[in-house]
Scaffold this motif. Sequence first.
Motif, PDB file in Angstrom:
ATOM      1  N   ARG A 170      -7.346   6.044   5.350  1.00 55.66           N
ATOM      2  CA  ARG A 170      -6.387   5.617   6.379  1.00 55.66           C
ATOM      3  C   ARG A 170      -6.683   6.290   7.703  1.00 55.66           C
ATOM      4  NH1 ARG A 170      -0.987   7.233   4.005  1.00 55.66           N
ATOM      5  NH2 ARG A 170      -2.386   8.391   2.709  1.00 55.66           N
TER       6      ARG A 170
ATOM      7  N   GLY B  67      -7.454   8.092  -0.507  1.00 56.91           N
ATOM      8  CA  GLY B  67      -6.607   7.089   0.136  1.00 56.91           C
ATOM      9  C   GLY B  67      -6.158   7.554   1.500  1.00 56.91           C
ATOM     10  N   TYR B  68      -5.844   8.839   1.630  1.00 52.87           N
ATOM     11  CA  TYR B  68      -5.438   9.403   2.911  1.00 52.87           C
ATOM     12  C   TYR B  68      -6.615   9.432   3.871  1.00 52.87           C
ATOM     13  CZ  TYR B  68      -3.546  12.662   6.334  1.00 52.87           C
ATOM     14  OH  TYR B  68      -3.116  13.238   7.481  1.00 52.87           O
TER      15      TYR B  68
ATOM     16  N   GLN C 284      -5.221  10.195  -4.163  1.00 57.92           N
ATOM     17  CA  GLN C 284      -4.378  10.354  -2.978  1.00 57.92           C
ATOM     18  C   GLN C 284      -5.195  10.849  -1.786  1.00 57.92           C
ATOM     19  OE1 GLN C 284      -0.598  12.329  -3.369  1.00 57.92           O
ATOM     20  NE2 GLN C 284      -0.568  11.870  -5.552  1.00 57.92           N
TER      21      GLN C 284
ATOM     22  N   ARG D  33       1.066   4.076  -2.885  1.00 48.59           N
ATOM     23  CA  ARG D  33       0.867   5.510  -2.606  1.00 48.59           C
ATOM     24  C   ARG D  33       2.068   6.327  -3.082  1.00 48.59           C
ATOM     25  NH1 ARG D  33      -1.321   3.514   2.355  1.00 48.59           N
ATOM     26  NH2 ARG D  33       0.692   3.861   3.357  1.00 48.59           N
TER      27      ARG D  33
ATOM     28  N   LYS E  40       0.834  -1.203   0.000  1.00 47.38           N
ATOM     29  CA  LYS E  40       0.000   0.000   0.000  1.00 47.38           C
ATOM     30  C   LYS E  40       0.873   1.260   0.000  1.00 47.38           C
ATOM     31  CE  LYS E  40      -3.974  -1.911   2.442  1.00 47.38           C
ATOM     32  NZ  LYS E  40      -4.745  -1.857   3.702  1.00 47.38           N
TER      33      LYS E  40
ATOM     34  N   PHE F 260       1.969   9.196  -5.878  1.00 48.40           N
ATOM     35  CA  PHE F 260       2.491  10.526  -5.567  1.00 48.40           C
ATOM     36  C   PHE F 260       3.557  10.931  -6.584  1.00 48.40           C
ATOM     37  CE2 PHE F 260       5.572  13.274  -3.365  1.00 48.40           C
ATOM     38  CZ  PHE F 260       4.739  14.328  -3.042  1.00 48.40           C
TER      39      PHE F 260
END
Length: 163
Positions: free
Chosen positions: A161, A157-158, A154, A17, A13, A21
């Motif tokens: 988390r 995904g952030y 992104q 990421r 993961k 990025f």
Amino acid sequence: MLEVFSNFLEFMKFLLRLIIFGFGILIAVSIGKDIVKIVNLSKKLKNANDVGNELDVFSVEAEVLSFTEERVGQFDTSYDVDILYYVGNTPYYNKITLLNRGSLRVGQMITLLCDNDDPEKITVSGGDESYALSKLIKGVIFKIIAMIVDFVIQYYGYSARMN
């Protein structure tokens, strides 16, 4: 064993990421380079349009001294061409941008339109500047959309988390 697999998934993961990025950074750098090209080409296009709208222009043959090529799309190649042309006995060195000139070679002659009052102001008689500019702008728009998609991926995904 389950802990090793869990750590491996976390590492994958993180790696994904990082790749996403990095992809965003590459797109941003590419957009910056393209914007510089668009600004320079817009200046050339303004001069070309000024010459094209003038009534006091004449045709001149220019010799290709050197050129660099760069892919600006899947099917398009942009050529930055250094040229030499003469008005009377005075030599003029200039740079023009052409698009999709696969048969371009050093020593080839290209027909230009030249302003009678200012021989530095030239345009390619075929109007390649506006076509190249439109292709660059379309490419930048596509890259901006790709960068927005990258940012959204992104961000979500952030956010996932953090929850």
